[in-house]
Design a protein around this motif. Structure first.
Motif, mmCIF file in Angstrom:
data_model
loop_
_atom_site.group_PDB
_atom_site.id
_atom_site.type_symbol
_atom_site.label_atom_id
_atom_site.label_comp_id
_atom_site.label_asym_id
_atom_site.label_seq_id
_atom_site.Cartn_x
_atom_site.Cartn_y
_atom_site.Cartn_z
ATOM 1 N N LYS A 96 0.998 -1.337 0.142
ATOM 2 C CA LYS A 96 -0.051 -0.011 0.037
ATOM 3 C C LYS A 96 0.832 1.095 -0.054
ATOM 4 O O LYS A 96 0.669 2.325 -0.802
ATOM 5 C CB LYS A 96 -0.899 0.127 1.229
ATOM 6 N N GLN A 97 2.043 1.240 0.830
ATOM 7 C CA GLN A 97 2.770 2.332 0.925
ATOM 8 C C GLN A 97 4.126 1.851 0.609
ATOM 9 O O GLN A 97 4.662 0.916 1.022
ATOM 10 C CB GLN A 97 2.801 3.090 2.157
ATOM 11 N N ALA A 98 5.142 2.741 -0.153
ATOM 12 C CA ALA A 98 6.157 2.206 -0.616
ATOM 13 C C ALA A 98 7.363 2.766 0.523
ATOM 14 O O ALA A 98 6.963 3.517 1.439
ATOM 15 C CB ALA A 98 6.747 2.590 -1.850
ATOM 16 N N LEU A 99 8.608 2.335 0.443
ATOM 17 C CA LEU A 99 9.749 2.864 1.388
ATOM 18 C C LEU A 99 9.436 4.227 1.528
ATOM 19 O O LEU A 99 9.426 4.780 2.840
ATOM 20 C CB LEU A 99 10.893 2.205 1.006
ATOM 21 N N PRO A 100 9.605 5.038 0.586
ATOM 22 C CA PRO A 100 9.824 6.602 0.827
ATOM 23 C C PRO A 100 8.541 7.025 1.679
ATOM 24 O O PRO A 100 8.735 7.881 2.503
ATOM 25 C CB PRO A 100 9.836 7.378 -0.669
ATOM 26 N N GLU A 101 7.644 6.603 1.353
ATOM 27 C CA GLU A 101 6.126 7.108 2.018
ATOM 28 C C GLU A 101 6.094 6.640 3.624
ATOM 29 O O GLU A 101 5.758 7.206 4.508
ATOM 30 C CB GLU A 101 5.160 6.383 1.250
ATOM 31 N N ILE A 102 6.592 5.390 3.803
ATOM 32 C CA ILE A 102 6.739 4.870 5.205
ATOM 33 C C ILE A 102 7.503 5.576 5.972
ATOM 34 O O ILE A 102 7.409 5.907 7.203
ATOM 35 C CB ILE A 102 7.174 3.348 5.174
ATOM 36 N N VAL A 103 8.888 5.791 5.589
ATOM 37 C CA VAL A 103 9.977 6.585 6.108
ATOM 38 C C VAL A 103 9.343 8.181 6.504
ATOM 39 O O VAL A 103 9.475 8.596 7.574
ATOM 40 C CB VAL A 103 11.114 6.476 5.560
ATOM 41 N N GLU A 104 8.676 8.658 5.540
ATOM 42 C CA GLU A 104 8.023 10.028 5.782
ATOM 43 C C GLU A 104 7.102 9.989 6.895
ATOM 44 O O GLU A 104 7.036 10.746 7.634
ATOM 45 C CB GLU A 104 7.350 10.334 4.442
ATOM 46 N N HIS A 105 6.295 8.930 6.906
ATOM 47 C CA HIS A 105 5.424 8.869 7.952
ATOM 48 C C HIS A 105 6.017 8.921 9.389
ATOM 49 O O HIS A 105 5.616 9.264 10.227
ATOM 50 C CB HIS A 105 4.554 7.323 7.698
ATOM 51 N N VAL A 132 18.414 1.765 -15.733
ATOM 52 C CA VAL A 132 18.294 3.164 -15.655
ATOM 53 C C VAL A 132 19.357 4.009 -15.136
ATOM 54 O O VAL A 132 19.967 3.528 -14.119
ATOM 55 C CB VAL A 132 17.127 3.333 -14.666
ATOM 56 N N GLU A 133 19.528 5.061 -15.870
ATOM 57 C CA GLU A 133 20.802 5.796 -15.379
ATOM 58 C C GLU A 133 20.168 6.744 -14.382
ATOM 59 O O GLU A 133 21.089 7.264 -13.435
ATOM 60 C CB GLU A 133 21.145 6.706 -16.533
ATOM 61 N N ASN A 134 18.837 7.194 -14.030
ATOM 62 C CA ASN A 134 18.506 7.892 -12.867
ATOM 63 C C ASN A 134 18.687 7.015 -11.497
ATOM 64 O O ASN A 134 17.721 6.331 -11.207
ATOM 65 C CB ASN A 134 17.262 8.372 -13.091
ATOM 66 N N ILE A 135 19.848 7.347 -10.854
ATOM 67 C CA ILE A 135 19.769 6.585 -9.642
ATOM 68 C C ILE A 135 18.780 6.772 -8.647
ATOM 69 O O ILE A 135 18.288 6.016 -7.633
ATOM 70 C CB ILE A 135 21.145 7.131 -8.827
ATOM 71 N N PHE A 136 18.031 8.045 -8.608
ATOM 72 C CA PHE A 136 16.904 8.363 -7.745
ATOM 73 C C PHE A 136 15.677 7.467 -8.076
ATOM 74 O O PHE A 136 14.683 7.607 -7.460
ATOM 75 C CB PHE A 136 16.381 9.683 -7.919
ATOM 76 N N VAL A 140 15.593 3.216 -2.251
ATOM 77 C CA VAL A 140 16.778 3.573 -0.891
ATOM 78 C C VAL A 140 17.264 5.080 -1.443
ATOM 79 O O VAL A 140 17.591 5.738 -0.230
ATOM 80 C CB VAL A 140 17.670 2.403 -0.803
ATOM 81 N N VAL A 141 17.504 5.063 -2.422
ATOM 82 C CA VAL A 141 18.442 6.405 -3.035
ATOM 83 C C VAL A 141 17.181 7.468 -2.532
ATOM 84 O O VAL A 141 17.549 8.665 -2.306
ATOM 85 C CB VAL A 141 19.151 6.405 -4.561
ATOM 86 N N PHE A 142 15.955 7.421 -3.323
ATOM 87 C CA PHE A 142 15.153 8.366 -3.266
ATOM 88 C C PHE A 142 14.771 8.664 -1.536
ATOM 89 O O PHE A 142 14.599 9.779 -1.093
ATOM 90 C CB PHE A 142 14.022 8.280 -3.935
ATOM 91 N N THR A 143 14.711 7.751 -1.029
ATOM 92 C CA THR A 143 14.333 7.713 0.602
ATOM 93 C C THR A 143 15.427 8.345 1.176
ATOM 94 O O THR A 143 15.127 9.454 2.174
ATOM 95 C CB THR A 143 13.812 6.321 1.043
ATOM 96 N N PHE A 175 26.360 10.515 -4.642
ATOM 97 C CA PHE A 175 25.429 10.622 -3.883
ATOM 98 C C PHE A 175 25.632 10.005 -2.283
ATOM 99 O O PHE A 175 25.180 10.465 -1.364
ATOM 100 C CB PHE A 175 24.354 9.348 -4.233
ATOM 101 N N LEU A 176 26.588 9.244 -2.125
ATOM 102 C CA LEU A 176 26.990 8.769 -0.580
ATOM 103 C C LEU A 176 27.700 9.959 0.219
ATOM 104 O O LEU A 176 27.716 9.671 1.214
ATOM 105 C CB LEU A 176 28.272 7.617 -0.969
ATOM 106 N N LYS A 177 27.790 11.137 -0.359
ATOM 107 C CA LYS A 177 27.979 12.284 0.657
ATOM 108 C C LYS A 177 26.608 12.523 1.219
ATOM 109 O O LYS A 177 26.748 13.173 2.505
ATOM 110 C CB LYS A 177 28.430 13.522 -0.308
ATOM 111 N N ASN A 178 25.658 11.833 1.276
ATOM 112 C CA ASN A 178 24.402 12.131 1.988
ATOM 113 C C ASN A 178 24.410 11.290 3.083
ATOM 114 O O ASN A 178 23.364 11.418 3.935
ATOM 115 C CB ASN A 178 23.187 12.134 1.077
ATOM 116 N N ILE A 179 25.155 10.201 3.392
ATOM 117 C CA ILE A 179 25.039 9.033 4.370
ATOM 118 C C ILE A 179 25.977 9.499 5.476
ATOM 119 O O ILE A 179 27.161 9.969 5.002
ATOM 120 C CB ILE A 179 24.906 7.874 3.645
ATOM 121 N N GLU A 180 25.874 8.788 6.668
ATOM 122 C CA GLU A 180 26.709 9.025 7.621
ATOM 123 C C GLU A 180 27.623 7.791 7.462
ATOM 124 O O GLU A 180 28.857 7.896 7.837
ATOM 125 C CB GLU A 180 25.889 8.860 8.782
#
Length: 233
Positions: A96-105, A132-136, A140-143, A175-180
């Protein structure tokens, strides 16, 4: 201290080693409260809580977690680890809800209780030959990007050798500059899979070459478990 656990059908299993996860999938609130008191008596102050995305998408799942997170936060510091449907690999029913929506919740409703989220890939994503070239387009990347925008620190967990090409793609995109940090999951299997230290050194070299400052932690915890309680349903 941190609590360590893996999900088991017949109850909670804990071990006195840091950096693992406890899964509260029980529906009996009284039993959970008893378990909280037990953990407090052992001196635990911080919990890594597994969020089962498939569980969240059940009829009562979101209500369960909406009670659980504030309840745990009264006694512990929390870090949430989102299992991206890894226990339901192969299911044909769309969530019903994908990962981005769940994390946002969780961030919008319970964000005051935690500052770090850990994200895991769906195993089915590892099997796809995605050109697909768009990593987003990757959940996981979008989230990660969305969680960072909403003010949370992000970790990537359960990274395995099969993810190597995916990780190098993320390194190249910066992209990995966004993670700890990134946690390598030690697996059984062939020499490449079990040689965690070689895999770790390879990634460290790539991170250094590309100026990625994220930490790398191999998960080498013992698999020996101590059972504290059973039969919570």
């Amino acid at each position: 201290m941190k609590i360590n656990s893996i999900p088991k059908q017949d109850g909670y299993y804990l071990e006195p080693v840091a950096n693992e996860i406890i899964w509260f999938t029980a529906r009996n609130r009284r039993e959970v409260n008893l378990e909280i008191e037990k953990l407090k008596s052992y001196g635990f102050e911080t919990l890594r809580i597994g969020i089962d995305c498939a569980e969240f998408n059940t009829k009562k799942g979101s209500k369960w977690y909406d009670w659980l997170i504030p309840t745990l936060a009264q006694s512990f510091e929390l870090e949430l680890c989102f299992d991206n449907f890894s226990k339901t690999d192969g299911m044909s029913i769309c969530p019903k809800q994908a990962l981005p929506e769940i994390v946002e919740h969780f961030i919008l409703k319970h964000g005051k209780y935690f500052s770090v989220v850990e994200l895991w890939r769906n195993p089915s994503d590892r099997k796809k030959q995605d050109s697909v070239e768009n990593i987003f387009s990757d959940d996981v990347v979008f989230t990660t990007t969305w969680a960072k925008y909403l003010g949370k620190k992000v970790k990537l967990g359960k990274i395995r050798p099969i993810d190597f090409e995916w990780i190098t793609k993320l390194i190249s995109s910066q992209f990995l500059k966004n993670i700890e940090c990134l946690e390598i999951d030690k697996e059984e299997g062939n020499l490449w899979e079990t040689n965690t230290k070689f895999y770790e050194r390879t990634l460290r070299s790539l991170f250094h070459a590309k100026g990625v400052s994220a930490e790398i932690f191999p998960n080498e915890n013992s698999t020996t478990l101590n059972q504290l309680s059973k039969g919570i349903a």
